[in-house]
Design a protein around this motif. Structure first.
Motif, PDB file in Angstrom:
ATOM      1  N   VAL A 120      58.297   5.679 -62.251  1.00  0.00           N
ATOM      2  CA  VAL A 120      59.038   4.487 -61.819  1.00  0.00           C
ATOM      3  C   VAL A 120      60.174   4.138 -62.769  1.00  0.00           C
ATOM      4  N   GLY A 121      60.373   4.953 -63.803  1.00  0.00           N
ATOM      5  CA  GLY A 121      61.362   4.623 -64.834  1.00  0.00           C
ATOM      6  C   GLY A 121      62.782   4.488 -64.336  1.00  0.00           C
ATOM      7  N   THR A 122      63.135   5.210 -63.278  1.00  0.00           N
ATOM      8  CA  THR A 122      64.495   5.117 -62.754  1.00  0.00           C
ATOM      9  C   THR A 122      64.702   3.911 -61.852  1.00  0.00           C
ATOM     10  N   THR A 123      63.618   3.248 -61.463  1.00  0.00           N
ATOM     11  CA  THR A 123      63.714   2.099 -60.561  1.00  0.00           C
ATOM     12  C   THR A 123      63.527   0.773 -61.277  1.00  0.00           C
ATOM     13  N   LEU A 124      62.611   0.738 -62.247  1.00  0.00           N
ATOM     14  CA  LEU A 124      62.308  -0.500 -62.960  1.00  0.00           C
ATOM     15  C   LEU A 124      62.357  -0.263 -64.471  1.00  0.00           C
ATOM     16  N   PRO A 125      62.897  -1.210 -65.242  1.00  0.00           N
ATOM     17  CA  PRO A 125      62.839  -1.085 -66.699  1.00  0.00           C
ATOM     18  C   PRO A 125      61.403  -1.210 -67.194  1.00  0.00           C
ATOM     19  N   ARG A 126      61.104  -0.575 -68.314  1.00  0.00           N
ATOM     20  CA  ARG A 126      59.733  -0.545 -68.834  1.00  0.00           C
ATOM     21  C   ARG A 126      59.174  -1.953 -69.048  1.00  0.00           C
ATOM     22  N   GLY A 127      60.005  -2.907 -69.394  1.00  0.00           N
ATOM     23  CA  GLY A 127      59.532  -4.255 -69.647  1.00  0.00           C
ATOM     24  C   GLY A 127      59.007  -4.967 -68.418  1.00  0.00           C
ATOM     25  N   ARG A 128      59.277  -4.426 -67.233  1.00  0.00           N
ATOM     26  CA  ARG A 128      58.794  -5.038 -65.997  1.00  0.00           C
ATOM     27  C   ARG A 128      57.619  -4.282 -65.396  1.00  0.00           C
ATOM     28  N   VAL A 129      57.060  -3.334 -66.172  1.00  0.00           N
ATOM     29  CA  VAL A 129      55.955  -2.518 -65.682  1.00  0.00           C
ATOM     30  C   VAL A 129      54.747  -2.699 -66.598  1.00  0.00           C
ATOM     31  N   THR A 130      53.604  -3.020 -66.003  1.00  0.00           N
ATOM     32  CA  THR A 130      52.340  -3.155 -66.732  1.00  0.00           C
ATOM     33  C   THR A 130      51.344  -2.191 -66.117  1.00  0.00           C
ATOM     34  N   VAL A 131      50.445  -1.639 -66.942  1.00  0.00           N
ATOM     35  CA  VAL A 131      49.438  -0.714 -66.444  1.00  0.00           C
ATOM     36  C   VAL A 131      48.047  -1.246 -66.754  1.00  0.00           C
ATOM     37  N   LEU A 132      47.077  -0.835 -65.937  1.00  0.00           N
ATOM     38  CA  LEU A 132      45.704  -1.281 -66.110  1.00  0.00           C
ATOM     39  C   LEU A 132      44.761  -0.178 -65.679  1.00  0.00           C
ATOM     40  N   ASP A 133      43.815   0.182 -66.539  1.00  0.00           N
ATOM     41  CA  ASP A 133      42.796   1.184 -66.229  1.00  0.00           C
ATOM     42  C   ASP A 133      41.448   0.474 -66.164  1.00  0.00           C
ATOM     43  N   ARG A 134      40.740   0.601 -65.028  1.00  0.00           N
ATOM     44  CA  ARG A 134      39.482  -0.096 -64.855  1.00  0.00           C
ATOM     45  C   ARG A 134      38.426   0.828 -64.253  1.00  0.00           C
ATOM     46  N   LEU A 135      37.184   0.645 -64.704  1.00  0.00           N
ATOM     47  CA  LEU A 135      36.056   1.289 -64.051  1.00  0.00           C
ATOM     48  C   LEU A 135      35.600   0.417 -62.888  1.00  0.00           C
ATOM     49  N   GLY A 136      35.230   1.072 -61.788  1.00  0.00           N
ATOM     50  CA  GLY A 136      34.733   0.326 -60.649  1.00  0.00           C
ATOM     51  C   GLY A 136      35.314   0.856 -59.358  1.00  0.00           C
ATOM     52  N   PRO A 137      34.752   0.462 -58.227  1.00  0.00           N
ATOM     53  CA  PRO A 137      35.286   0.879 -56.929  1.00  0.00           C
ATOM     54  C   PRO A 137      36.745   0.460 -56.790  1.00  0.00           C
ATOM     55  N   ALA A 138      37.581   1.379 -56.333  1.00  0.00           N
ATOM     56  CA  ALA A 138      39.022   1.123 -56.297  1.00  0.00           C
ATOM     57  C   ALA A 138      39.372  -0.111 -55.481  1.00  0.00           C
ATOM     58  N   ALA A 139      38.778  -0.267 -54.303  1.00  0.00           N
ATOM     59  CA  ALA A 139      39.120  -1.413 -53.445  1.00  0.00           C
ATOM     60  C   ALA A 139      38.768  -2.730 -54.124  1.00  0.00           C
ATOM     61  N   THR A 140      37.620  -2.773 -54.777  1.00  0.00           N
ATOM     62  CA  THR A 140      37.197  -3.998 -55.459  1.00  0.00           C
ATOM     63  C   THR A 140      38.146  -4.345 -56.594  1.00  0.00           C
TER      64      THR A 140
END
Length: 287
Positions: free
Chosen positions: A67-87
């Motif tokens: 997504v680097g060409t569409t949004l600057p890094r400062g507007r992107v957050t990431v999250l890694d979670r265990l658990g069912p994807a839909a939940t």
């Protein structure tokens, strides 16, 4: 718990081709709306252990790069979670402006085992945008198509005019109906109704409905498309060449996919453009 209560776009990402298409669409939507983007990677514990044992496999780092060409890094957050994807996705989409997911499998296995897209479209508290493998190449200039019926018309049209304005795209409002039938001794029989009167009633309802919203959005070019036929078939046909299709659902509930409805499920699985599922107020819904 969610990371933030500010409006944002949330997208589920697992590195599959469909997820990459959804990620591209989500980044464009965040840029279009002036929102931040939260990229969520969720998986069950067993899969997490397998992933951690593989070298160089980092879905979130890949997603940020994509997504680097569409949004600057400062507007992107990431999250890694265990658990069912839909939940996990529904939890993180609380107070979000939009949740974007890939369609995933659409075959028999998906029907039997369930679908993340169907689950979140039925249960998320915000609008859900479902994207197929070709979603990143969906025509940006294609019309917004709104599928309206007597159950979801208000919320669908509100969203449809808003999305058409955001895109500078024309709006096609589709409404369908079919003749009444009953199961007779020799099979399905058409009820003896005045088909022309039925058609006029549906056309009058559609004209009155669209006129109420068109007056509030004079810059949107809107066309009404009344059609006789099965709703799912009519809308699937209209999805070809569209930039976006919008349909409604009754709200959240405990049974997988039940509140999305058969038409909504068929469109989520098979439409030829991204499908935005919006919900209205349902006083009887369970959360």
């Amino acid at each position: 718990m969610t990371l933030s209560t500010s409006p944002r776009v949330v997208v589920g990402y697992d590195g599959t081709p469909t997820a990459r298409a959804a990620l591209a669409v989500a980044a464009r939507e965040a840029a279009r709306r002036g929102r931040t983007l939260l990229i969520v990677h969720a998986e069950d514990e067993g899969w997490d252990l397998v992933r951690n044992g593989e070298q160089g496999l980092d879905p979130l780092a890949e997603a940020v790069e994509l997504v680097g060409t569409t949004l600057p890094r400062g507007r992107v957050t990431v999250l890694d979670r265990l658990g069912p994807a839909a939940t996990v996705l529904c939890e993180q989409a609380e107070n979000a402006e939009l949740l974007v997911v890939g369609r995933g499998n659409v075959g028999l296995l998906a029907v039997l085992m369930g679908s993340v897209a169907i689950d979140v479209a039925s249960n998320a508290s915000c609008p859900v945008l479902v994207v197929g493998d070709g979603g990143s190449a969906a025509p940006e200039t294609g019309p917004v198509v709104a599928g309206v019926d007597r159950h979801h018309a208000e919320e669908v049209l509100e969203a449809a005019f808003r999305e058409a304005e955001l895109r500078g795209a024309p709006l096609l409002v589709v409404h369908s109906w079919s003749s009444l039938h009953w199961l007779g001794p020799d099979g399905l029989v058409t009820f003896d109704a005045d088909s022309e009167l039925l058609r006029e009633q549906h056309l009058d309802w559609l004209h009155d409905l669209v006129d109420r919203y068109a007056g509030k959005h004079p810059d949107v070019e809107v066309t009404q498309a009344p059609r006789e036929g099965r709703a799912a078939d009519v809308l699937l046909s209209a999805s070809g060449g569209a930039g976006l299709m919008i349909v409604g659902t009754r709200g959240r509930g405990p049974v997988r996919g039940m509140l999305l409805g058969s038409v909504g499920q068929k469109l989520v699985r098979h439409a030829r453009c991204p499908v935005l599922v919006v919900r209205g107020d349902d006083p009887e819904r369970t959360t």
